[in-house]
Write an enzyme that holds these catalytic residues in place. Structure first.
Site, PDB file in Angstrom:
ATOM      1  N   ASP A 170     -14.070  30.293 -30.624  1.00  0.00           N
ATOM      2  CA  ASP A 170     -14.237  31.747 -30.446  1.00  0.00           C
ATOM      3  C   ASP A 170     -12.929  32.472 -30.753  1.00  0.00           C
ATOM      4  OD1 ASP A 170     -13.021  30.688 -28.185  1.00  0.00           O
ATOM      5  OD2 ASP A 170     -13.771  32.273 -26.878  1.00  0.00           O
ATOM      6  N   GLU A 200      -4.071  26.704 -28.031  1.00  0.00           N
ATOM      7  CA  GLU A 200      -3.766  28.129 -28.014  1.00  0.00           C
ATOM      8  C   GLU A 200      -2.485  28.366 -28.800  1.00  0.00           C
ATOM      9  OE1 GLU A 200      -3.593  31.909 -27.968  1.00  0.00           O
ATOM     10  OE2 GLU A 200      -5.351  30.922 -27.069  1.00  0.00           O
ATOM     11  N   HIS A 227     -20.305  32.159 -21.997  1.00  0.00           N
ATOM     12  CA  HIS A 227     -20.063  31.219 -20.908  1.00  0.00           C
ATOM     13  C   HIS A 227     -21.344  30.657 -20.300  1.00  0.00           C
ATOM     14  CE1 HIS A 227     -15.852  33.186 -20.592  1.00  0.00           C
ATOM     15  NE2 HIS A 227     -15.857  32.165 -21.430  1.00  0.00           N
ATOM     16  N   GLY A 231      -5.684  26.664 -33.557  1.00  0.00           N
ATOM     17  CA  GLY A 231      -6.892  25.955 -33.160  1.00  0.00           C
ATOM     18  C   GLY A 231      -7.651  25.339 -34.311  1.00  0.00           C
TER      19      GLY A 231
END
Length: 291
Positions: free
Chosen positions: A160, A115, A19, A140
């Site tokens: 990720d 998602e 992040h 994704g």
């Protein structure tokens, strides 16, 4: 396939690295007035309850965000991240990458979230909304291929996946290479785990069974592609253990913007001692392809 829930891991040391890097990339894109599009291929719930049963079961946030004691001499990006996270911690929450992106994006920017987990996409839709936010219940990897190149030529992709399946490492490589051919100006930020000891010296997807070996194979394969540049960033909070477990993580960046390496190195110099679990903690910032 739907077993992974990021609520078990929210706010851990992997999130801290991911992040801070995400925020730095968004800040660089915002230096120009023209809008850009942010893609998140594995969005999760967007916001996480640190008092949930999942978070309290692992307590991984105590080895991550709760160790960040920031002072006035900290790097500006570390301060920005800490200030944002602290605002959520007051409510026993942690902001995932979609929420962080939402907090930073402007009116002219777009947010595209994907998602696949049925419950997580419901949570995501409850936690995030806005006229510039698009949420897709889809895989994704497939979604990124289908939705690119975007109308806005500039943009950032955060990838990720949980890496629960060994095939996900190769999916990352194949998806990125396919999308990059059509959208060469996009920035691609790929998070990967550093887990346990490597079990083989072979450096290919087909010959290694360890997740560390898979991560290293992914990085090696990416470094062999015709990208403009490729920057690799790793943070290890402890030494690898024979008992397994995630001892660190990394971010590999395609089309890394100017001075990202310098600023990430300054940030990691400050946060590595805070997140260190033993003397084996370390970090590295290295160009795999210099542009």
């Amino acid at each position: 396939m739907f077993s992974y829930r990021h609520s078990f891991h929210a706010g851990n040391h992997g999130d801290v690295l991911k992040h801070i890097c995400q925020m730095m990339l968004i800040n660089k894109l915002k230096e120009k007035d023209k809008g850009f599009e942010y893609f998140d291929t594995h969005s999760g719930a967007g916001v996480y309850d640190l008092q949930s049963q999942e978070a309290l079961k692992t307590l991984e946030f105590k080895q991550g965000i709760e160790r960040l004691a920031i002072d006035k001499n900290s790097h500006v990006l570390v301060n920005q991240y800490h200030e944002l996270v602290t605002a959520y911690q007051k409510f026993n929450q942690y902001p995932g990458s979609p929420e962080i992106a939402k907090s930073l994006l402007r009116e002219q920017d777009k947010l595209t979230l994907m998602e696949w987990h049925p419950q997580e996409v419901k949570n995501l839709k409850q936690n995030l909304n806005g006229k510039n936010i698009s949420i897709h219940h889809r895989d994704g990897f497939e979604g990124l291929i289908a939705l690119t190149p975007p109308a806005l030529k500039r943009g950032l992709v955060l990838i990720d996946p949980p890496y629960e399946l060994e095939s996900e490492y190769e999916q990352v490589l194949q998806t990125v290479c396919k999308v990059h051919k059509r959208w060469a100006t996009g920035i691609f930020a790929i998070w990967y785990p550093l887990i346990s000891e490597r079990k083989t010296d072979e450096n290919s997807f087909s010959t290694t069974n360890s997740k560390l070996g898979k991560s290293q194979s992914l990085i090696t394969s990416l470094s062999q592609q015709p990208f403009k540049n490729l920057l690799n960033i790793e943070l290890c909070v402890t030494s690898p253990s024979d008992f397994g477990g995630m001892y660190g993580s990394g971010m590999v960046i395609i089309n890394a913007p100017w001075q990202l390496d310098v600023n990430m190195e300054k940030s990691l110099q400050q946060i590595t001692p805070l997140l260190a679990q033993d003397s084996g903690a370390s970090f590295k910032v290295e160009w795999l392809i210099e542009g």
